[in-house]
Enzyme design. Structure first.
Site, PDB file in Angstrom:
ATOM      1  N   HIS A  54      13.689   7.450   1.382  1.00  0.00           N
ATOM      2  CA  HIS A  54      13.217   8.327   0.308  1.00  0.00           C
ATOM      3  C   HIS A  54      11.748   8.651   0.537  1.00  0.00           C
ATOM      4  O   HIS A  54      11.122   8.092   1.428  1.00  0.00           O
ATOM      5  CB  HIS A  54      13.477   7.721  -1.077  1.00  0.00           C
ATOM      6  CG  HIS A  54      12.707   6.474  -1.385  1.00  0.00           C
ATOM      7  ND1 HIS A  54      12.896   5.289  -0.711  1.00  0.00           N
ATOM      8  CD2 HIS A  54      11.739   6.220  -2.306  1.00  0.00           C
ATOM      9  CE1 HIS A  54      12.093   4.357  -1.213  1.00  0.00           C
ATOM     10  NE2 HIS A  54      11.376   4.906  -2.176  1.00  0.00           N
ATOM     11  N   HIS A  56       8.800   8.241  -1.021  1.00  0.00           N
ATOM     12  CA  HIS A  56       7.593   7.538  -1.475  1.00  0.00           C
ATOM     13  C   HIS A  56       6.691   7.162  -0.301  1.00  0.00           C
ATOM     14  O   HIS A  56       7.162   6.812   0.779  1.00  0.00           O
ATOM     15  CB  HIS A  56       7.972   6.293  -2.282  1.00  0.00           C
ATOM     16  CG  HIS A  56       8.487   6.630  -3.661  1.00  0.00           C
ATOM     17  ND1 HIS A  56       9.260   5.763  -4.397  1.00  0.00           N
ATOM     18  CD2 HIS A  56       8.327   7.742  -4.421  1.00  0.00           C
ATOM     19  CE1 HIS A  56       9.549   6.324  -5.566  1.00  0.00           C
ATOM     20  NE2 HIS A  56       9.009   7.524  -5.598  1.00  0.00           N
ATOM     21  N   ASP A  58       4.969   4.632   0.469  1.00  0.00           N
ATOM     22  CA  ASP A  58       5.122   3.330   1.113  1.00  0.00           C
ATOM     23  C   ASP A  58       6.388   3.269   1.977  1.00  0.00           C
ATOM     24  O   ASP A  58       6.759   2.191   2.475  1.00  0.00           O
ATOM     25  CB  ASP A  58       5.105   2.188   0.070  1.00  0.00           C
ATOM     26  CG  ASP A  58       6.233   2.267  -0.926  1.00  0.00           C
ATOM     27  OD1 ASP A  58       6.521   3.371  -1.430  1.00  0.00           O
ATOM     28  OD2 ASP A  58       6.853   1.225  -1.212  1.00  0.00           O
ATOM     29  N   HIS A  59       7.051   4.407   2.176  1.00  0.00           N
ATOM     30  CA  HIS A  59       8.231   4.488   3.053  1.00  0.00           C
ATOM     31  C   HIS A  59       8.082   5.560   4.130  1.00  0.00           C
ATOM     32  O   HIS A  59       8.834   5.550   5.099  1.00  0.00           O
ATOM     33  CB  HIS A  59       9.498   4.743   2.218  1.00  0.00           C
ATOM     34  CG  HIS A  59       9.752   3.638   1.244  1.00  0.00           C
ATOM     35  ND1 HIS A  59      10.703   2.663   1.445  1.00  0.00           N
ATOM     36  CD2 HIS A  59       9.113   3.311   0.087  1.00  0.00           C
ATOM     37  CE1 HIS A  59      10.653   1.795   0.448  1.00  0.00           C
ATOM     38  NE2 HIS A  59       9.689   2.166  -0.392  1.00  0.00           N
ATOM     39  N   HIS A 113      16.704   5.495  -7.966  1.00  0.00           N
ATOM     40  CA  HIS A 113      15.259   5.242  -7.806  1.00  0.00           C
ATOM     41  C   HIS A 113      14.554   6.596  -7.649  1.00  0.00           C
ATOM     42  O   HIS A 113      13.559   6.862  -8.327  1.00  0.00           O
ATOM     43  CB  HIS A 113      15.046   4.341  -6.596  1.00  0.00           C
ATOM     44  CG  HIS A 113      13.613   4.063  -6.258  1.00  0.00           C
ATOM     45  ND1 HIS A 113      12.775   3.352  -7.080  1.00  0.00           N
ATOM     46  CD2 HIS A 113      12.863   4.416  -5.179  1.00  0.00           C
ATOM     47  CE1 HIS A 113      11.575   3.277  -6.517  1.00  0.00           C
ATOM     48  NE2 HIS A 113      11.599   3.916  -5.367  1.00  0.00           N
ATOM     49  N   ASP A 137      14.645   1.291  -1.552  1.00  0.00           N
ATOM     50  CA  ASP A 137      14.315   0.753  -2.873  1.00  0.00           C
ATOM     51  C   ASP A 137      15.493   0.910  -3.843  1.00  0.00           C
ATOM     52  O   ASP A 137      15.278   1.031  -5.058  1.00  0.00           O
ATOM     53  CB  ASP A 137      13.090   1.478  -3.463  1.00  0.00           C
ATOM     54  CG  ASP A 137      11.800   1.126  -2.745  1.00  0.00           C
ATOM     55  OD1 ASP A 137      11.806   0.215  -1.900  1.00  0.00           O
ATOM     56  OD2 ASP A 137      10.781   1.782  -3.034  1.00  0.00           O
ATOM     57  N   HIS A 175      11.226  -4.283   0.244  1.00  0.00           N
ATOM     58  CA  HIS A 175      10.110  -5.027  -0.366  1.00  0.00           C
ATOM     59  C   HIS A 175      10.449  -6.511  -0.479  1.00  0.00           C
ATOM     60  O   HIS A 175      11.614  -6.878  -0.643  1.00  0.00           O
ATOM     61  CB  HIS A 175       9.798  -4.503  -1.779  1.00  0.00           C
ATOM     62  CG  HIS A 175       9.187  -3.138  -1.803  1.00  0.00           C
ATOM     63  ND1 HIS A 175       7.832  -2.928  -1.778  1.00  0.00           N
ATOM     64  CD2 HIS A 175       9.760  -1.904  -1.856  1.00  0.00           C
ATOM     65  CE1 HIS A 175       7.581  -1.617  -1.816  1.00  0.00           C
ATOM     66  NE2 HIS A 175       8.735  -0.978  -1.868  1.00  0.00           N
TER      67      HIS A 175
HETATM   68 FE    FE Z   1       8.919   1.212  -2.090  1.00  0.00          FE
HETATM   69 ZN    ZN Z   2      10.182   3.804  -3.680  1.00  0.00          ZN
END
Ligand code: FE
Ligand code: ZN
Length: 257
Positions: A54, A56, A58-59, A113, A137, A175
């Site tokens: 996805h 975001h 942090d990905h 998410h 996530d 995570h």
């Molecule tokens: Fe994340």
């Molecule tokens: Zn995420």
């Protein structure tokens, strides 16, 4: 296929998938390019695919830098993430196949998410092997992702799709949230002996700074409340009487935990 788990940012994991026979690699959710480039250099492997679950940061934060070093790498993501994933070239839908080297993943559409979230499932090739699920996530070890762009109904459908995979599936969550998730789980499923045992083991592992990822889907089915919306004890604990309401209450309680 060898999976290398690379810690990144404060609590993310990046997964580098290596095919030693062809010496090529794919990376799942590169939060940061630096640990990925380091691992590729150590292996002497070429990066041929970036698999994003996805959009975001942090990905996908490492996509652009990785493409600078490996311009021929193909960037995959969900069809509905068009315009949100740097460098995305392939727009995937439920049932699509993604391959690198000798390995092939099936795409699962798992919104909740985010509205575009996908997971990658590498089915076992032989009877003795386990499959590998890269679920971003959506499903966490002992928990699940927050609902930023989806509804409880969507997330239950998505998690139910993951719940039907074989029990021995390795679950590679993005995570390291297991300890906190299990602390919450105990508040709604306190009599669950498997959960109590798991919490004790994870407590020890984390005090020694050990990773708790990958998880195992069979363990998740027995101890993760976000896969147990149909369990009578959990329904009673959250004072709900149907699956969606149970999930929604659990998610709301966890958001405030
Ligand atoms: Fe994340
Ligand atoms: Zn995420």
């Amino acid at each position: 296929m060898q999976v290398h788990r690379l810690p990144a940012l404060s609590d993310n994991y990046i997964f580098l998938l290596h095919d030693p026979a062809q010496n090529v690699a794919a990376v799942v959710d590169p939060a940061d390019a630096v640990p990925v480039l380091h691992c590729l250099k150590t292996l002497g492997a070429e990066l041929v695919a970036i698999l994003n679950t996805h959009h975001h940061a942090d990905h996908v934060g490492g996509n652009t830098s990785l493409l600078q070093q490996f311009p021929d790498a193909v960037v995959y993501g969900g069809a509905e993430d068009r315009g949100r994933i740097p460098g995305q070239q392939v727009f995937l839908q439920e049932g699509d196949r993604v391959s690198f080297g000798d390995h092939e993943a099936k795409v699962l559409f798992v919104p909740g998410h985010t509205r575009a979230h996908i997971a990658y499932y590498f089915a076992p090739v032989t009877a003795n092997e386990a499959g590998h699920l890269f679920c971003g996530d959506t499903l966490f070890s002992g928990g699940c992702g927050r609902l930023f762009e989806g509804t409880p109904t969507q997330m239950v459908q998505s998690l139910n799709k993951l719940r039907t995979l074989p029990d021995n599936t390795c679950v590679w969550c993005a995570h390291e949230y297991t300890l906190k998730n299990l602390e919450f789980a105990l508040t709604v499923d306190s009599a669950n002996a498997a959960l109590q045992q798991r919490f004790a083991a994870v407590n020890v592992a984390r005090s020694q700074h050990e990773a708790t990822i990958p998880s195992n889907l069979g363990v998740e089915k027995h101890t993760n409340p976000f896969l147990r919306w149909d369990n009578a004890g959990i329904q009673a604990a959250v004072q709900a009487d149907n699956d969606i309401q149970t999930f929604a209450r659990l998610r709301g309680m966890k958001d405030r935990f």
